[in-house]
Design a protein around this motif. Structure first.
Motif, PDB file in Angstrom:
ATOM      1  N   ILE A  97     -10.109   3.648  -3.180  1.00  0.00           N
ATOM      2  CA  ILE A  97     -10.815   3.309  -1.942  1.00  0.00           C
ATOM      3  C   ILE A  97      -9.816   3.188  -0.784  1.00  0.00           C
ATOM      4  CG2 ILE A  97     -12.211   1.516  -0.817  1.00  0.00           C
ATOM      5  CD1 ILE A  97     -13.357   1.079  -3.763  1.00  0.00           C
ATOM      6  N   MET A  98      -8.678   2.569  -1.029  1.00  0.00           N
ATOM      7  CA  MET A  98      -7.639   2.461   0.002  1.00  0.00           C
ATOM      8  C   MET A  98      -7.162   3.854   0.416  1.00  0.00           C
ATOM      9  SD  MET A  98      -5.723   0.721   2.038  1.00  0.00           S
ATOM     10  CE  MET A  98      -5.925  -0.966   1.520  1.00  0.00           C
ATOM     11  N   ILE A  99      -6.969   4.737  -0.541  1.00  0.00           N
ATOM     12  CA  ILE A  99      -6.544   6.107  -0.228  1.00  0.00           C
ATOM     13  C   ILE A  99      -7.590   6.784   0.660  1.00  0.00           C
ATOM     14  CG2 ILE A  99      -6.069   8.405  -1.204  1.00  0.00           C
ATOM     15  CD1 ILE A  99      -4.990   6.801  -3.720  1.00  0.00           C
TER      16      ILE A  99
ATOM     17  N   ILE B 249       0.824  -1.218   0.000  1.00  0.00           N
ATOM     18  CA  ILE B 249       0.000   0.000   0.000  1.00  0.00           C
ATOM     19  C   ILE B 249       0.857   1.267   0.000  1.00  0.00           C
ATOM     20  CG2 ILE B 249      -2.003  -1.102   1.084  1.00  0.00           C
ATOM     21  CD1 ILE B 249      -1.040   0.437   3.702  1.00  0.00           C
ATOM     22  N   ALA B 250       2.122   1.144  -0.384  1.00  0.00           N
ATOM     23  CA  ALA B 250       3.041   2.289  -0.346  1.00  0.00           C
ATOM     24  C   ALA B 250       2.533   3.467  -1.180  1.00  0.00           C
ATOM     25  CB  ALA B 250       4.432   1.870  -0.818  1.00  0.00           C
ATOM     26  N   ALA B 251       2.098   3.209  -2.396  1.00  0.00           N
ATOM     27  CA  ALA B 251       1.633   4.302  -3.266  1.00  0.00           C
ATOM     28  C   ALA B 251       0.422   5.004  -2.661  1.00  0.00           C
ATOM     29  CB  ALA B 251       1.300   3.765  -4.656  1.00  0.00           C
TER      30      ALA B 251
ATOM     31  N   SER C 200      -6.593  -4.162   8.759  1.00  0.00           N
ATOM     32  CA  SER C 200      -6.965  -5.574   8.743  1.00  0.00           C
ATOM     33  C   SER C 200      -6.500  -6.200   7.431  1.00  0.00           C
ATOM     34  CB  SER C 200      -8.478  -5.712   8.899  1.00  0.00           C
ATOM     35  OG  SER C 200      -8.826  -7.069   8.963  1.00  0.00           O
ATOM     36  N   GLU C 201      -5.922  -7.388   7.505  1.00  0.00           N
ATOM     37  CA  GLU C 201      -5.431  -8.062   6.297  1.00  0.00           C
ATOM     38  C   GLU C 201      -6.556  -8.442   5.352  1.00  0.00           C
ATOM     39  OE1 GLU C 201      -3.035 -11.361   7.498  1.00  0.00           O
ATOM     40  OE2 GLU C 201      -1.354 -10.083   8.064  1.00  0.00           O
TER      41      GLU C 201
ATOM     42  N   LYS D  15      -5.141  -5.587   0.710  1.00  0.00           N
ATOM     43  CA  LYS D  15      -4.137  -5.136  -0.265  1.00  0.00           C
ATOM     44  C   LYS D  15      -4.682  -5.132  -1.694  1.00  0.00           C
ATOM     45  CE  LYS D  15      -1.971  -9.692  -0.680  1.00  0.00           C
ATOM     46  NZ  LYS D  15      -2.372 -10.035  -2.018  1.00  0.00           N
ATOM     47  N   ASP D  16      -5.802  -5.838  -1.936  1.00  0.00           N
ATOM     48  CA  ASP D  16      -6.395  -5.889  -3.277  1.00  0.00           C
ATOM     49  C   ASP D  16      -7.544  -4.899  -3.474  1.00  0.00           C
ATOM     50  OD1 ASP D  16      -4.644  -7.966  -3.909  1.00  0.00           O
ATOM     51  OD2 ASP D  16      -6.054  -9.499  -3.210  1.00  0.00           O
TER      52      ASP D  16
END
Length: 188
Positions: A87-89, A13-15, A68-69, A81-82
């Motif tokens: 949405i992650m941002i 999730i670095a980016a 959470s994984e 991670k997928d």
């Protein structure tokens, strides 16, 4: 793990972490560790001061954002991670909003925050809405709205969970009102 200035985050999730952090320049010198965790009760992510920071002055605090994984939704399992990048941002931006809120508090107030968060639904609602508000004030509305759309419409969540989210967090309409208010303010 990637380390960038005061921040550490998993490669996966670095980016997204860098984009979310770029919206919060005032956090650039604050140590924040983003970390995957096998299971977080009742949540996908959780921001909190590191235990050793509770009694330190604000300028010496450090934080962790637990992720959470996997997310179990209805009959599906999503690996965090997928999750789509936008949405992650948004999720990370919301959690960084909590860090902004924590930064305004004394050590004793942080302890009170934690106790109230664990014991009062009304307090949880206020804290979650403040985190959303910080994210919007920092120009993250596109990401926050994408995250809400995913949670409320695309993830196949139970109606009970959707109702809980609608109750605790800002609605898309409230977010757009905040954007209008923010954009109406005079710029320096």
């Amino acid at each position: 793990m990637v380390t960038c200035a005061q921040h550490t985050f998993p490669d996966e999730i670095a980016a997204e972490a860098k984009i979310a952090l770029s919206h919060y320049p005032e956090l650039s010198t604050i140590p924040i560790e983003f970390k995957f965790k096998k299971n977080i009760k009742k949540s996908t992510m959780q921001a909190q001061p590191k235990f050793s920071s509770f009694f330190k002055r604000r300028k010496h605090r450090s934080y962790k954002i637990l992720i959470s994984e996997k997310i179990e939704i209805a009959d599906s399992v999503y690996f965090t991670k997928d999750i789509p990048s936008e949405i992650m941002i948004g999720w990370l931006g919301h959690e960084l909003g909590h860090v902004m809120d924590f930064e305004q508090r004394s050590g004793l107030n942080l302890i009170g925050f934690g106790i109230s968060y664990l014991t009062s639904k009304k307090y949880i609602r206020g804290a979650e809405r403040r985190a959303d508000s910080y994210a919007v004030k920092h120009g993250m509305e596109k990401y926050i709205l994408a995250t809400k759309e995913f949670i409320l419409e695309k993830a196949g969540l139970s109606q009970k969970y959707i109702d809980r989210i609608k109750n605790l967090y800002l609605s898309p309409e409230e977010i757009m009102l905040l954007v209008e208010e923010r954009d109406a303010l005079p710029t320096d």
